[in-house]
Design an enzyme around this catalytic site. Structure first.
Site, mmCIF file in Angstrom:
data_model
loop_
_atom_site.group_PDB
_atom_site.id
_atom_site.type_symbol
_atom_site.label_atom_id
_atom_site.label_comp_id
_atom_site.label_asym_id
_atom_site.label_seq_id
_atom_site.Cartn_x
_atom_site.Cartn_y
_atom_site.Cartn_z
ATOM 1 N N ASN A 94 0.806 -1.229 0.000
ATOM 2 C CA ASN A 94 0.000 0.000 0.000
ATOM 3 C C ASN A 94 0.841 1.281 0.000
ATOM 4 O O ASN A 94 0.360 2.314 -0.464
ATOM 5 C CB ASN A 94 -0.944 -0.028 1.208
ATOM 6 N N TYR A 106 3.357 9.577 -11.322
ATOM 7 C CA TYR A 106 2.380 8.846 -10.510
ATOM 8 C C TYR A 106 1.502 7.912 -11.349
ATOM 9 O O TYR A 106 1.476 6.699 -11.098
ATOM 10 C CB TYR A 106 1.559 9.832 -9.671
ATOM 11 N N LYS A 151 1.478 3.734 -11.414
ATOM 12 C CA LYS A 151 0.307 2.921 -11.074
ATOM 13 C C LYS A 151 -0.104 2.031 -12.251
ATOM 14 O O LYS A 151 -0.666 0.946 -12.047
ATOM 15 C CB LYS A 151 -0.849 3.811 -10.616
HETATM 16 P P1 NAD Z 1 -0.769 8.707 2.597
HETATM 17 O O1 NAD Z 1 0.213 9.691 2.060
HETATM 18 O O2 NAD Z 1 -1.702 9.116 3.671
HETATM 19 O O3 NAD Z 1 -0.026 7.371 3.061
HETATM 20 C C1 NAD Z 1 1.030 6.831 2.332
HETATM 21 C C2 NAD Z 1 1.723 5.788 3.161
HETATM 22 O O4 NAD Z 1 2.865 5.308 2.420
HETATM 23 C C3 NAD Z 1 2.232 6.337 4.476
HETATM 24 O O5 NAD Z 1 1.996 5.387 5.515
HETATM 25 C C4 NAD Z 1 3.736 6.479 4.235
HETATM 26 O O6 NAD Z 1 4.518 6.307 5.407
HETATM 27 C C5 NAD Z 1 4.007 5.353 3.254
HETATM 28 N N1 NAD Z 1 5.216 5.624 2.483
HETATM 29 C C6 NAD Z 1 5.411 6.633 1.606
HETATM 30 N N2 NAD Z 1 6.695 6.577 1.157
HETATM 31 C C7 NAD Z 1 7.274 5.542 1.781
HETATM 32 C C8 NAD Z 1 8.583 4.985 1.748
HETATM 33 N N3 NAD Z 1 9.555 5.502 1.003
HETATM 34 N N4 NAD Z 1 8.844 3.911 2.519
HETATM 35 C C9 NAD Z 1 7.900 3.373 3.289
HETATM 36 N N5 NAD Z 1 6.642 3.842 3.372
HETATM 37 C C10 NAD Z 1 6.356 4.925 2.625
HETATM 38 O O7 NAD Z 1 -1.532 8.210 1.311
HETATM 39 P P2 NAD Z 1 -2.842 7.330 1.070
HETATM 40 O O8 NAD Z 1 -3.786 8.196 0.359
HETATM 41 O O9 NAD Z 1 -3.252 6.602 2.291
HETATM 42 O O10 NAD Z 1 -2.229 6.327 -0.017
HETATM 43 C C11 NAD Z 1 -2.070 4.943 0.189
HETATM 44 C C12 NAD Z 1 -1.976 4.284 -1.176
HETATM 45 O O11 NAD Z 1 -3.186 4.532 -1.902
HETATM 46 C C13 NAD Z 1 -0.847 4.808 -2.057
HETATM 47 O O12 NAD Z 1 -0.254 3.744 -2.767
HETATM 48 C C14 NAD Z 1 -1.550 5.746 -2.998
HETATM 49 O O13 NAD Z 1 -0.865 5.903 -4.219
HETATM 50 C C15 NAD Z 1 -2.875 5.038 -3.183
HETATM 51 N N6 NAD Z 1 -3.972 5.874 -3.656
HETATM 52 C C16 NAD Z 1 -4.455 6.907 -2.918
HETATM 53 C C17 NAD Z 1 -5.504 7.671 -3.404
HETATM 54 C C18 NAD Z 1 -6.091 8.825 -2.655
HETATM 55 O O14 NAD Z 1 -6.955 9.531 -3.223
HETATM 56 N N7 NAD Z 1 -5.750 9.059 -1.419
HETATM 57 C C19 NAD Z 1 -6.050 7.384 -4.663
HETATM 58 C C20 NAD Z 1 -5.539 6.321 -5.389
HETATM 59 C C21 NAD Z 1 -4.491 5.571 -4.869
#
Ligand code: NAD
Length: 245
Positions: free
Chosen positions: A88, A153, A157
């Site tokens: 994730n 990005y 994905k």
């Molecule tokens: P967020 O920024 O709140 O959380 C991201 C998490 O990834 C955090 O826990 C962070 O510590 C971890 N992370 C980032 N870089 C890291 C690294 N180098 N090493 C270890 N951990 C790392 O984001 P989110 O919205 O909860 O996103 C979670 C996932 O969902 C991601 O893969 C994101 O691309 C995907 N996503 C999010 C959305 C959205 O709208 N929020 C939409 C589509 C996909």
């Protein structure tokens, strides 16, 4: 739904990852969360403890094969098996291409793609040994639609989708299922960093009329991780209120 399962969730300290940790734990899995540093991992563990949810945490560098292998060995030694991996952790960008450096671009690919390869590779031997396992990846709606900035990005994905489809085929003979969830716009820090001008027009394009909640996404992961999805592999499940236009 996950009784007796051991689940590892990367990026489990906040946002979607933390919600998955919470939901898997409530569904009786032994949950191990990964974060990027000790402080955020400890804070997440403490916050969950206050909710009555006990989990373990680690902070390996997801791009370091030796570090990740060592942690997987520790987890397997402790629990005797690893059943579910949720890849994730991820980073996004909204820079225009002329402002995106080569380092910016490769940093996104490193975390969103190369780390998924590395972490998945390290759990596969444990899953193969038991002829059972589930690997789930976090894709994104923009892997299908593209987006008008932050080129690394959506590129990353789309690679996650290709990785998911191919690994599903490669591991199906070992009864290891590999799927992805492609969230739309979800209410987390990743999205709250975006400007109002960027978000509001996007919400108007969502037929279900709202941005998603972290629980909307965690529910999809729970389903795919559980035996209810035992005949589902190689699927990219969109959870986006049909925002794909
Ligand atoms: P967020 O920024 O709140 O959380 C991201 C998490 O990834 C955090 O826990 C962070 O510590 C971890 N992370 C980032 N870089 C890291 C690294 N180098 N090493 C270890 N951990 C790392 O984001 P989110 O919205 O909860 O996103 C979670 C996932 O969902 C991601 O893969 C994101 O691309 C995907 N996503 C999010 C959305 C959205 O709208 N929020 C939409 C589509 C996909």
């Amino acid at each position: 739904m996950l009784e007796d399962k051991v689940a590892i969730i990367t990026g489990g300290t906040r946002g979607i990852g933390l919600e998955i940790v919470r939901l898997f734990k409530k569904n009786k899995a032994e949950v191990v969360l990964f974060g990027s540093k000790k402080e955020t991992v400890d804070n997440a563990i403490d916050a969950l403890k206050k909710e009555g949810l006990i989990v373990r945490g680690y902070y390996p560098n997801l791009n370091n094969p030796n570090e990740v292998e060592q942690v997987m060995k520790e987890i397997n030694d402790k629990y005797g098996h690893i059943d579910i991996l949720v890849n994730n952790a991820g980073v996004s960008s909204h820079k225009k291409i002329e402002d995106t450096t080569y380092e910016d671009f490769t940093n996104i690919i490193n975390i969103n793609v190369n780390a998924i390869f590395n972490v998945s590779k390290s759990v596969i031997p444990y899953m193969k040994k038991r002829n059972s396992g589930v690997i789930l990846n976090t894709s994104s709606m923009v892997s299908i639609t593209g987006q008008p900035s932050g080129i690394g990005y959506p590129t990353s994905k789309t690679a996650v989708n290709g990785f998911t489809l191919s690994l599903a085929r490669e591991l199906a003979p070992f009864n290891i299922r590999v799927n992805a969830v492609a969230p739309g716009i979800i209410d987390t820090d990743m999205v709250s960093n975006l400007s109002k001008e960027m978000i509001e027009p996007l919400i108007k394009t969502i037929p279900l009329g709202r941005i998603g909640k972290t629980l909307d996404i965690a529910n999809a992961f729970l389903f795919l991780a559980s035996d209810m999805a035992s005949y589902i592999t190689g699927v990219i499940l969109s959870v986006d209120g049909l925002a794909r236009n």
